[in-house]
Design an enzyme around this catalytic site. Structure first.
Site, PDB file in Angstrom:
ATOM      1  N   GLY A   1       0.825  -1.203   0.000  1.00  0.00           N
ATOM      2  CA  GLY A   1       0.000   0.000   0.000  1.00  0.00           C
ATOM      3  C   GLY A   1       0.858   1.251   0.000  1.00  0.00           C
ATOM      4  O   GLY A   1       2.076   1.216  -0.203  1.00  0.00           O
TER       5      GLY A   1
ATOM      6  N   LYS B   1      -3.915  20.586  -6.352  1.00  0.00           N
ATOM      7  CA  LYS B   1      -4.732  20.994  -5.213  1.00  0.00           C
ATOM      8  C   LYS B   1      -4.143  22.259  -4.601  1.00  0.00           C
ATOM      9  O   LYS B   1      -2.987  22.268  -4.157  1.00  0.00           O
ATOM     10  CB  LYS B   1      -4.780  19.868  -4.175  1.00  0.00           C
TER      11      LYS B   1
ATOM     12  N   PRO C   1      -6.736  27.735   2.221  1.00  0.00           N
ATOM     13  CA  PRO C   1      -5.724  27.689   1.162  1.00  0.00           C
ATOM     14  C   PRO C   1      -4.362  27.253   1.688  1.00  0.00           C
ATOM     15  O   PRO C   1      -4.064  27.366   2.883  1.00  0.00           O
ATOM     16  CB  PRO C   1      -5.673  29.143   0.682  1.00  0.00           C
TER      17      PRO C   1
END
Length: 530
Positions: A15, A79, A97
Site C-alpha cells: 500500500g 490541489k 488555502p
C-alpha cells in the site's frame, strides 16, 4: 555493538505506507541495508487516500521523482486548497488555502489589518489576498518553474518586486489514485536492491528473551528474518499491536465519526484544483476530482446514521453518477498507538495512528514518520533514548494535527445532534487556549515543529465563525488611504496572475496528461492504496 547492528529491514505490508517506506529507505540506504517488503495481493487496502498537502512535493524532490512523470502515472490533479462547505452552518462556505495571505509585518499579521479594515467599513474577504484562494474560486492553475524551462508552454515566470509585491511561487499539493501511486513507487524501488516477497504472513516469531521480532513466517513456509521491522499492515497492526500488544489511545470523544462509505464515480465535469469537504447532518463527505474519475465518500458517526442510509445519501449527493467502483464500507477508530516504535518495530500509516482525512494529513504523517526514521535510523543498534525521542516527536505531531481537526467540529452553528455534541465537548487544554486567545485578540501562531501555519489557523477559525472581540491596536495607526493602498498592492498582482493562468483542466492536459492505460482502469475493479 557489532552484534546489534541493524543490517536487515523488513517492511510488512505494501500500500501507500509500505511503498513510501521502501522508496525512502532504498534511496538513502541501498548500499547499507538489505531491505525486504512483504505483501499479499490478496489482501486489500483501505483505498481512500487520494488527497495530499504540499509537503509531499519536498519528499518527492528528495527522492528525485519527476513531477510530470508522477502525475501522468497516477492520473493526478493539482490541489490549491480545501473547500469547506456547510461547516459553520448549511449554506456557508470558505476555503482553507495552502498559500500565504497578504503581507505580514514583524509586529502584526496581515489578518489583523484586514479585521481593522472591516471595522472601518471596507468590504472584502480575507481570501481576496491569497493567490491560492483566488485561483481556486475560478478553477485556474499554473506553476512557476524554478529551473526556468521556458519550453513548457503553460509554465509562468513571476518576478517578485518590492513595489508590486508579485509572488514567485504557488503553494500546491496533489490529488491522485492511491493504487496507482503505490504501483508507481514500487516501480521506483525496482533495481535499487529491494526484495519483494509475495504472500500472507502465517506467523510472527519473537525472541523469547526480549520479545523482539526475529522473523515473519509466510504461508508457503518461507522465513523472512530481520533486525528492524516496519509495520504497514493497516488498522490490524499485525506486528505493533497483535504481536507486541502496544496499546491504543482512542480519540473518539473528540472526533466522533467512526465509519465511511467510499466509492468512485465517472467524471461529469472538469476537475477542480481543490478538495471539497462538505458537512452533513452526521459528519461530512469528500469529493476529489482526478483526471480519469472522482473519488468520493461519506464520513459519519454510526451513532447518528446507519451504513445503508450513508450509502444512499452518498449516491444521491453525487446525482447517481455512473459508478467506477461500487461503494465499500471503511470502519475506523481515531487515535494512536501508545508507542509508534516499540522494541524493534516501527509502525507507519494506519498501523500507527488514524486521524480522519478531513485535512488530508494521512499521507503526510507517513512521509513525516519515514523522514524521521531516516534521520534517526539506528544503524548501531536500537537505543532506548532514540526510541523515546522518536515516540515523543510522533506523539506531539499527531496531537497537533488532531487538535486542528477537532477545531472544525467544535466551531459550528449547526443544529443536528452530532454537531451540538461537538459544540459542547470539552476540548484539549491547548486547543481551548488557542481558540480563546484568537476570540479575545485575533492572535494566532504556529509552533516551531507544528504542521499547520498561522494562515491555516486564521482561515479556519474565521471561516468557522469565530469573531475576534479585539485586534492589534497598531493597525489603527494606518490611515484609510494607506490601508486601501496596501490592500490594492496585495490584491492587484494576485488578480493579474490568476487572470493569466489557464484553466486547471487545460493545464493538466498540456503538462501531465494521464497515461492512456489509466483510462482503461475506470471500470475495472481496483485495489487501492491505504
Amino acid at each position: 555493538m557489532e552484534n546489534n547492528r541493524i543490517r536487515r529491514v523488513v517492511i510488512a505490508g505494501g500500500g501507500t505506507a509500505g511503498w513510501i517506506a521502501a522508496c525512502a529507505l532504498t534511496h538513502q540506504f541501498r548500499d547499507l541495508l538489505d531491505i525486504t517488503l512483504v505483501e499479499s495481493e490478496q489482501i486489500g487496502t483501505v483505498g481512500v487516500g487520494e488527497s495530499t498537502i504540499p509537503t509531499i512535493r519536498t519528499f518527492h524532490r528528495l527522492l528525485q521523482i519527476d513531477e510530470r512523470e508522477f502525475l501522468s502515472s497516477v492520473a493526478g490533479s493539482f490541489k490549491l486548497s480545501i473547500s469547506f462547505e456547510n461547516w459553520k452552518r448549511p449554506g456557508d462556505h470558505y476555503f482553507h488555502p495552502f498559500g500565504t495571505t497578504g503581507m505580514n509585518t514583524w509586529s502584526c499579521d496581515f489578518h489583523q489589518f484586514w479585521l481593522e479594515s472591516l471595522r472601518r467599513g471596507m468590504k472584502s474577504e480575507l481570501g481576496d489576498y491569497c493567490l491560492e484562494t483566488v485561483a481556486s474560486r475560478v478553477q485556474r492553475f499554473a506553476i512557476f518553474d524554478p529551473a526556468g524551462a521556458s519550453t513548457q508552454e503553460w509554465s509562468m515566470r513571476w518576478v517578485q518586486s518590492p513595489t508590486s509585491l508579485e509572488r514567485a511561487d504557488v503553494s500546491y499539493a496533489y490529488h491522485f489514485d492511491a493504487a496507482l501511486y503505490a504501483a508507481f513507487l514500487r516501480r521506483k524501488c525496482e533495481g535499487r536492491g529491494l526484495t519483494r516477497v509475495e504472500g500472507k504472513i502465517r506467523e510472527v516469531r519473537q525472541d523469547p528473551e526480549n520479545g523482539y521480532i526475529r522473523a515473519l513466517v509466510m504461508e508457503d513456509g518461507q522465513v523472512v528474518e530481520g533486525d528492524l521491522f516496519i509495520d504497514c499492515t493497516g488498522f490490524r497492526g499485525l506486528l505493533i499491536e497483535q504481536t507486541l500488544k502496544t496499546g491504543y489511545e482512542d480519540w473518539n470523544n473528540w472526533l466522533p465519526c467512526n465509519r465511511a462509505v467510499a466509492m468512485q464515480i465517472e467524471s461529469v465535469e472538469p476537475p477542480v484544483p481543490y478538495t471539497r469537504a462538505i458537512a452533513h447532518e452526521a459528519g461530512w463527505r469528500w469529493h476529489i476530482a482526478l483526471q480519469h474519475r472522482v473519488g468520493c465518500g461519506w464520513v459519519f458517526s454510526s451513532a447518528h446514521m446507519s451504513d445503508d442510509e450513508a450509502a444512499a445519501k452518498l449516491a444521491a449527493a453525487n446525482n447517481n453518477a455512473p459508478v467506477v467502483r461500487e461503494p465499500w464500507i471503511v470502519p475506523f477508530r481515531t487515535g494512536r498507538r501508545l508507542k509508534v516504535w516499540n522494541k524493534n518495530v516501527v509502525s507507519l500509516g494506519l498501523a500507527s495512528s488514524f486521524i480522519e482525512p478531513l485535512e488530508s494529513t494521512s499521507i503526510h504523517l507517513t512521509l513525516s514518520a519515514v523522514t524521521r526514521l531516516v534521520q534517526m535510523f539506528p544503524f548501531a543498534g536500537i537505543d532506548d533514548a532514540n526510541v523515546d525521542r522518536y515516540n515523543d516527536v510522533s506523539r506531539d505531531e499527531l496531537e497537533h494535527v488532531r487538535n486542528f481537526i477537532i477545531l472544525h467540529y467544535h466551531l459550528n452553528q449547526r443544529d443536528e445532534p452530532l454537531w451540538r455534541e461537538c459544540r459542547e465537548m470539552k476540548l484539549p487544554d491547548d486547543l481551548a487556549q488557542r481558540i480563546q486567545l484568537f476570540r479575545d485578540t485575533a492572535y494566532a501562531w504556529q509552533g516551531e515543529d507544528e504542521l499547520f501555519r498561522l494562515d491555516s489557523w486564521t482561515h479556519v477559525m474565521l471561516g468557522q465563525g469565530v469573531v475576534p472581540r479585539e485586534h492589534h491596536p497598531l493597525t489603527r495607526g494606518l490611515g484609510d488611504t494607506d490601508m486601501a493602498r496596501l490592500f490594492e498592492a496585495v490584491r492587484q498582482p494576485i488578480n493579474r496572475m490568476v487572470a493569466a493562468m489557464p484553466s486547471h483542466e487545460d493545464f493538466l492536459k498540456r503538462y501531465c496528461p494521464a497515461d492512456p492505460s489509466v483510462w482503461n482502469l475506470r471500470r475495472a475493479p481496483a485495489q487501492t492504496g491505504a
